[in-house]
Design an enzyme around this catalytic site. Structure first.
Site, PDB file in Angstrom:
ATOM      1  CE1 TYR A  16      -2.869  -3.094   1.285  1.00  0.00           C
ATOM      2  CE2 TYR A  16      -2.858  -2.212   3.516  1.00  0.00           C
ATOM      3  CZ  TYR A  16      -3.332  -3.570   2.435  1.00  0.00           C
ATOM      4  OH  TYR A  16      -3.735  -4.529   3.000  1.00  0.00           O
ATOM      5  CB  CYS A  19       1.459   0.241   4.625  1.00  0.00           C
ATOM      6  SG  CYS A  19       2.536  -0.815   5.493  1.00  0.00           S
ATOM      7  CG  PHE A  21       5.342  -2.299   8.497  1.00  0.00           C
ATOM      8  CD1 PHE A  21       6.843  -1.448   9.574  1.00  0.00           C
ATOM      9  CD2 PHE A  21       4.029  -1.348   8.238  1.00  0.00           C
ATOM     10  CE1 PHE A  21       5.761  -1.335  10.470  1.00  0.00           C
ATOM     11  CE2 PHE A  21       3.538  -1.624   9.903  1.00  0.00           C
ATOM     12  CZ  PHE A  21       4.570  -1.631  11.030  1.00  0.00           C
ATOM     13  CB  CYS A  22       5.033  -0.501   1.607  1.00  0.00           C
ATOM     14  SG  CYS A  22       3.711  -1.148   2.592  1.00  0.00           S
TER      15      CYS A  22
HETATM   16  N1  LIG Z   1       5.500  -6.611  10.464  1.00  0.00           N
HETATM   17  C1  LIG Z   1       5.453  -6.273   9.555  1.00  0.00           C
HETATM   18  C2  LIG Z   1       3.886  -5.074   9.853  1.00  0.00           C
HETATM   19  C3  LIG Z   1       3.118  -4.960   8.464  1.00  0.00           C
HETATM   20  C4  LIG Z   1       2.149  -4.460   8.445  1.00  0.00           C
HETATM   21  O1  LIG Z   1       1.304  -4.632   9.880  1.00  0.00           O
HETATM   22  N2  LIG Z   1       0.960  -3.935   7.437  1.00  0.00           N
HETATM   23  C5  LIG Z   1      -0.458  -3.568   7.248  1.00  0.00           C
HETATM   24  C6  LIG Z   1      -0.478  -2.460   5.996  1.00  0.00           C
HETATM   25  S1  LIG Z   1       0.287  -1.262   6.995  1.00  0.00           S
HETATM   26  C7  LIG Z   1      -0.616  -4.794   6.701  1.00  0.00           C
HETATM   27  O2  LIG Z   1      -0.554  -5.359   6.011  1.00  0.00           O
HETATM   28  N3  LIG Z   1      -1.770  -4.975   7.685  1.00  0.00           N
HETATM   29  C8  LIG Z   1      -3.184  -5.925   6.899  1.00  0.00           C
HETATM   30  C9  LIG Z   1      -3.035  -7.192   8.250  1.00  0.00           C
HETATM   31  O3  LIG Z   1      -2.876  -6.853   8.894  1.00  0.00           O
HETATM   32  O4  LIG Z   1      -3.961  -7.520   8.131  1.00  0.00           O
HETATM   33  C10 LIG Z   1       6.637  -4.809   8.143  1.00  0.00           C
HETATM   34  O5  LIG Z   1       7.373  -4.818   9.237  1.00  0.00           O
HETATM   35  O6  LIG Z   1       6.346  -5.807   7.536  1.00  0.00           O
END
Ligand SMILES: N[C@@H](CCC(=O)N[C@@H](CS)C(=O)NCC(=O)O)C(=O)O
Ligand SMILES: *[C@@H]1O[C@H](CO)[C@@H](O)[C@H](O)[C@H]1NC(C)=O
Length: 286
Positions: A16, A19, A21-22
Site C-alpha cells: 500500500y 503504509c 512499512f512499505c
Molecule cells: N511487521 C510488518 C508489519 C506489516 C503491517 O502491519 N502491514 C499492514 C499494513 S501497514 C498490513 O498489511 N496489515 C494487514 C493485516 O494486518 O491484516 C512489517 O514490518 O512489514
C-alpha cells in the site's frame, strides 16, 4: 549505486503506497538504486496477494531463477542488504537465517515475528568493512527497532487526530492507493470515521499524551539528537538502515497537517532534506 552488472534479482514489491512499512522498503530499494516493480494492493479485497498465506504488506518477490517470497519490511531490508554486501550466499540461504516464530503478546494475542530481523548476516571481514566499530552496528539496530516499535505507532494517532484530519488522511489514502470508485468513496467516509476512533484506542494502548503531537515532536527531536551535529546522517556521510527506516516512516505523513506541524515544531528539516536529496525513485508501477 550498489548495483553492479551482476545484479540479476527481479524484484516485485506488493504494497500500500501509504503504509509506513512499505515506504521503508521503497526508501531502501530506491537509495540503493535497485530496480523493482510495484504492485499496489487493494486494501479491501487484497486480491493481489491472494497467492500468499502471509496476509500483510509489504511482500517482496525476488526472482533469481526460482521465485522467493520475502515477508516483513525489516526482514526484506536486512536480507537484501546482506545480499548486497556479501555474495557468499544465495538470497535463499540468507533468508533462511530469518525464520518466522510464533509468539504470544502481553495481551495474549498470537503473532508472527521474524528472528534476527535487524541483524545483517556478515562474516568477520565484511563486518569490519561495513561497521568499523561495533557501536555503529548496535546503534543502527537500536534505531531501526525504534522506528518499528515506537515511531510507527505515532503516525495513526497523529494523522487521524481530529475528524478533519482523518478525512484529509483518507482522502490522501484513497487518492494514492488502489480503490474502485465506489469503494474509494465508501472507504473515505467510513474509513475516516472508523480510524478516528481506532486512533483514540491506539493512543491509549501506546500510552500517548493527550496532545499526540507532543509525542511525535519528542520522538523526532530525539532522533535528530541521536544523529547529532557532527554527521550528516546516522550512517555518517551516507544514510544507514536506521536513517532509511526513520525517513520511510515519516514520509507517509507528507502532505498532511501532522507533517507540516512536525516540520515547523521540530529540528528534523535539515536531515529530512538531506535524505530527500540522496534518494531517487527506482520503482515503477506495474
Ligand atoms: N511487521 C510488518 C508489519 C506489516 C503491517 O502491519 N502491514 C499492514 C499494513 S501497514 C498490513 O498489511 N496489515 C494487514 C493485516 O494486518 O491484516 C512489517 O514490518 O512489514
Ligand atoms: C513468506 O510467507 C509465505 C506464505 O506464508 C511463505 O510461503 C514463505 O516461506 C515466507 N517467506 C519466508 C522467507 O519466510
Amino acid at each position: 549505486s550498489d548495483v553492479d552488472t551482476e545484479w540479476s534479482l527481479q524484484l516485485t514489491l506488493y504494497q500500500y503506497k501509504t503504509c509506513p512499512f512499505c515506504s521503508k522498503v521503497r526508501a531502501f530499494l530506491d537509495y540503493h538504486g535497485l530496480p523493482y516493480e510495484i504492485v499496489e494492493v487493494n486494501p479491501i479485497m487484497r486480491k493481489e496477494i491472494k497467492f500468499s498465506s502471509y496476509r500483510k504488506v509489504p511482500i517482496l518477490l525476488a526472482n533469481a531463477g526460482s521465485p522467493l517470497q520475502l515477508n516483513d519490511s525489516s526482514v526484506i531490508i536486512s536480507a537484501i542488504k546482506t545480499y548486497l554486501i556479501s555474495r557468499r550466499n544465495s538470497l535463499e540461504e540468507i533468508v533462511s537465517f530469518y525464520p518466522p516464530v510464533k509468539t504470544v503478546t502481553e495481551q495474549g494475542k498470537e503473532v508472527l515475528e521474524y528472528e534476527n530481523k535487524y541483524w545483517l548476516m556478515l562474516d568477520e571481514k565484511e563486518t569490519k568493512r561495513v561497521y568499523p566499530v561495533k557501536e555503529v552496528r548496535v546503534e543502527e539496530m537500536k534505531w531501526r527497532k525504534w522506528a518499528d516499535d515506537w515511531l510507527v505507532h505515532l503516525i495513526s494517532p497523529n494523522v487521524y487526530r481530529t475528524p478533519k484530519e482523518a478525512l484529509a488522511s483518507f482522502d490522501y489514502i484513497v487518492r494514492e492507493g488502489k480503490f474502485g470508485t465506489l469503494e474509494g468513496l465508501f472507504a473515505k467516509y467510513v474509513g475516516a470515521v472508523a480510524m478516528f476512533f481506532v486512533s483514540k484506542r491506539l493512543k491509549k494502548r501506546h500510552q500517548l499524551r493527550d496532545d499526540v503531537r507532543e509525542d511525535l515532536y519528542e520522538a523526532v527531536n530525539e532522533w535528530v539528537k541521536a544523529v547529532g551535529k557532527n554527521r550528516l546522517f546516522m550512517g555518517g556521510n551516507q544514510p544507514n538502515l536506521a536513517d532509511l527506516a526513520v525517513y520511510g516512516v515519516l514520509r507517509v505523513m507528507e502532505g498532511l497537517e501532522a507533517f507540516d506541524d512536525m516540520m515547523v515544531h521540530t529540528n528534523i528539516q535539515p536531515w529530512y532534506q538531506r535524505m530527500e536529496e540522496v534518494i531517487q525513485k527506482t520503482g515503477v508501477a506495474f
